[in-house]
Design an enzyme around this catalytic site. Structure first.
Site, short mmCIF file in Angstrom:
data_model
loop_
_atom_site.label_atom_id
_atom_site.label_comp_id
_atom_site.label_asym_id
_atom_site.label_seq_id
_atom_site.Cartn_x
_atom_site.Cartn_y
_atom_site.Cartn_z
N GLY A 1 14.75 68.29 74.61
CA GLY A 1 14.03 68.64 75.82
C GLY A 1 13.71 70.11 75.95
O GLY A 1 12.74 70.48 76.63
N ARG B 1 11.78 63.25 78.78
CA ARG B 1 11.84 64.70 78.87
C ARG B 1 11.40 65.44 77.60
O ARG B 1 11.10 66.62 77.66
CB ARG B 1 13.28 65.14 79.19
CG ARG B 1 14.27 64.76 78.10
CD ARG B 1 15.72 64.79 78.56
NE ARG B 1 16.63 64.42 77.48
CZ ARG B 1 16.87 63.18 77.13
NH1 ARG B 1 16.28 62.17 77.76
NH2 ARG B 1 17.72 62.91 76.14
N LYS C 1 12.66 63.36 64.44
CA LYS C 1 12.07 64.26 65.43
C LYS C 1 11.34 65.43 64.77
O LYS C 1 10.24 65.81 65.21
CB LYS C 1 13.15 64.80 66.38
CG LYS C 1 13.68 63.78 67.36
CD LYS C 1 14.69 64.42 68.31
CE LYS C 1 15.20 63.42 69.32
NZ LYS C 1 16.20 64.02 70.25
N ASP D 1 22.30 70.97 72.78
CA ASP D 1 23.03 70.59 74.00
C ASP D 1 24.51 70.39 73.68
O ASP D 1 25.19 69.58 74.31
CB ASP D 1 22.43 69.33 74.64
CG ASP D 1 22.52 68.11 73.73
OD1 ASP D 1 22.96 68.25 72.57
OD2 ASP D 1 22.14 67.01 74.18
N ASN D 2 25.02 71.17 72.73
CA ASN D 2 26.39 71.02 72.28
C ASN D 2 27.04 72.39 72.19
O ASN D 2 26.55 73.28 71.49
CB ASN D 2 26.41 70.32 70.91
CG ASN D 2 27.80 70.12 70.37
OD1 ASN D 2 28.44 71.07 69.92
ND2 ASN D 2 28.26 68.88 70.40
N MET D 3 28.15 72.58 72.90
CA MET D 3 28.79 73.89 72.94
C MET D 3 29.31 74.32 71.59
O MET D 3 29.26 75.50 71.23
CB MET D 3 29.94 73.87 73.95
CG MET D 3 29.51 73.96 75.40
SD MET D 3 28.88 75.60 75.83
CE MET D 3 30.40 76.54 75.88
N CYS E 1 31.33 86.39 74.22
CA CYS E 1 31.73 87.35 75.25
C CYS E 1 31.50 86.75 76.64
O CYS E 1 32.24 87.06 77.59
CB CYS E 1 30.93 88.65 75.12
SG CYS E 1 31.13 89.53 73.57
N CYS F 1 23.10 66.06 78.13
CA CYS F 1 22.22 65.28 78.98
C CYS F 1 22.48 63.78 78.88
O CYS F 1 22.18 63.02 79.80
CB CYS F 1 20.76 65.60 78.64
SG CYS F 1 20.34 65.30 76.91
N CYS G 1 33.64 91.14 68.78
CA CYS G 1 32.76 92.25 69.18
C CYS G 1 33.55 93.53 69.39
O CYS G 1 33.07 94.62 69.08
CB CYS G 1 31.98 91.87 70.43
SG CYS G 1 30.68 90.63 70.16
#
Length: 265
Positions: free
Chosen positions: A39, A71, A84, A128-130, A174, A187, A246
């Site tokens: 999306g 979407r 896709k 959509d995946n951390m 961070c 989603c 960092c």
């Protein structure tokens, strides 16, 4: 140098005082990777193709599903069960035959990205995946490639960018430390309103164009939060918090001012 045909195609953005032909030439020379053709990736890639970004690499391992069509605006009913990236490439190439499009039917992980990021000007994280988002962050940071990251759940969207070409740039960890990851959700499990993805994906493309031509970014080191339910944007500056990596990089790049008889003031 752009051609007469390109001058006509891109005339509405070339005439902008912030752009011009020099900016259009920068777009034509740019190599951009879009990770995730859902999306967010659909509107983002469509606007980058229309703007004349010279080379797009589309990365996604999924096929088009009926539940995507609410979407993911590049796909139609006759595209069901097709990859896709294949369908998106066909749609984008039809929109602008003058650009180069490469497809990668793969779920990008850190190792995959590290092998391929050399020579890219920018990465768009449209996943959509951390876990994948943190992998993209680490790989882009390691290779010194700027990244623009976006996400949407429900009616709420987020957008932030980091320019790893700069010494001392913060990173996604961070802002959202991996040790403090939020519960897994996307989603498919939380639901999402389609137009919010269109707004945030379009904003992601806008920031990408600005970065590629050298214009200031409103999302640089700043979390932009979009609340579609109230049609509001909020800005949250990252501040001085830095992840361990960092902080280590910053310490390693800071010259020791005590050498040669000089002391820290």
């Amino acid at each position: 140098m752009i051609s007469h045909k390109e001058r006509i195609r891109y005339s509405r953005q070339i005439m902008l005082p912030q752009m011009g032909e020099a900016a259009q030439e920068k777009l034509a020379a740019a190599r951009v990777m879009v990770v995730g053709m859902g999306g967010l990736g659909c509107p983002a890639a469509l606007y980058l193709a229309a703007a004349g970004v010279g080379e797009l690499h589309l990365v996604d391992g999924d096929e088009v599903d009926l539940s995507n069509l609410q979407r993911q605006v590049l796909y139609k009913t006759n595209h069901l069960h097709k990859p896709k990236v294949q369908v998106a490439a066909q749609q984008l190439q039809a929109a602008n035959p003058g650009i180069r499009i490469h497809t990668h039917m793969a779920m990008a992980d850190e190792g995959w990205l590290l092998e391929r990021l050399a020579g890219f000007d920018l990465v768009l994280d449209c996943t959509d995946n951390m876990g994948i988002r943190h992998a993209i962050n680490r790989a882009c940071r390691a290779r010194g490639v700027p990244v623009i990251m976006a996400s949407v759940q429900g009616f709420s969207g987020q957008l932030v960018s980091f320019d790893f070409r700069r010494d001392g740039s913060p990173c996604y960890a961070c802002l959202f430390p991996e040790a403090e990851r939020e519960p897994a959700g996307n989603c498919e499990t939380s639901g999402v309103i389609g137009p919010a993805l269109g707004v945030v994906g379009s904003a992601q493309a806008l920031e990408a164009i600005k970065l590629l031509v050298g214009l200031p970014l409103g999302s640089l080191d700043t979390l932009q939060v979009f609340e579609a339910e109230h049609l509001e944007w909020r800005s949250l500056a990252l501040g001085k918090r830095r992840c361990a990596e960092c902080r280590e990089d910053s310490a390693a790049s800071t010259p020791d001012l005590r050498r040669n008889g000089t002391t820290v003031g």
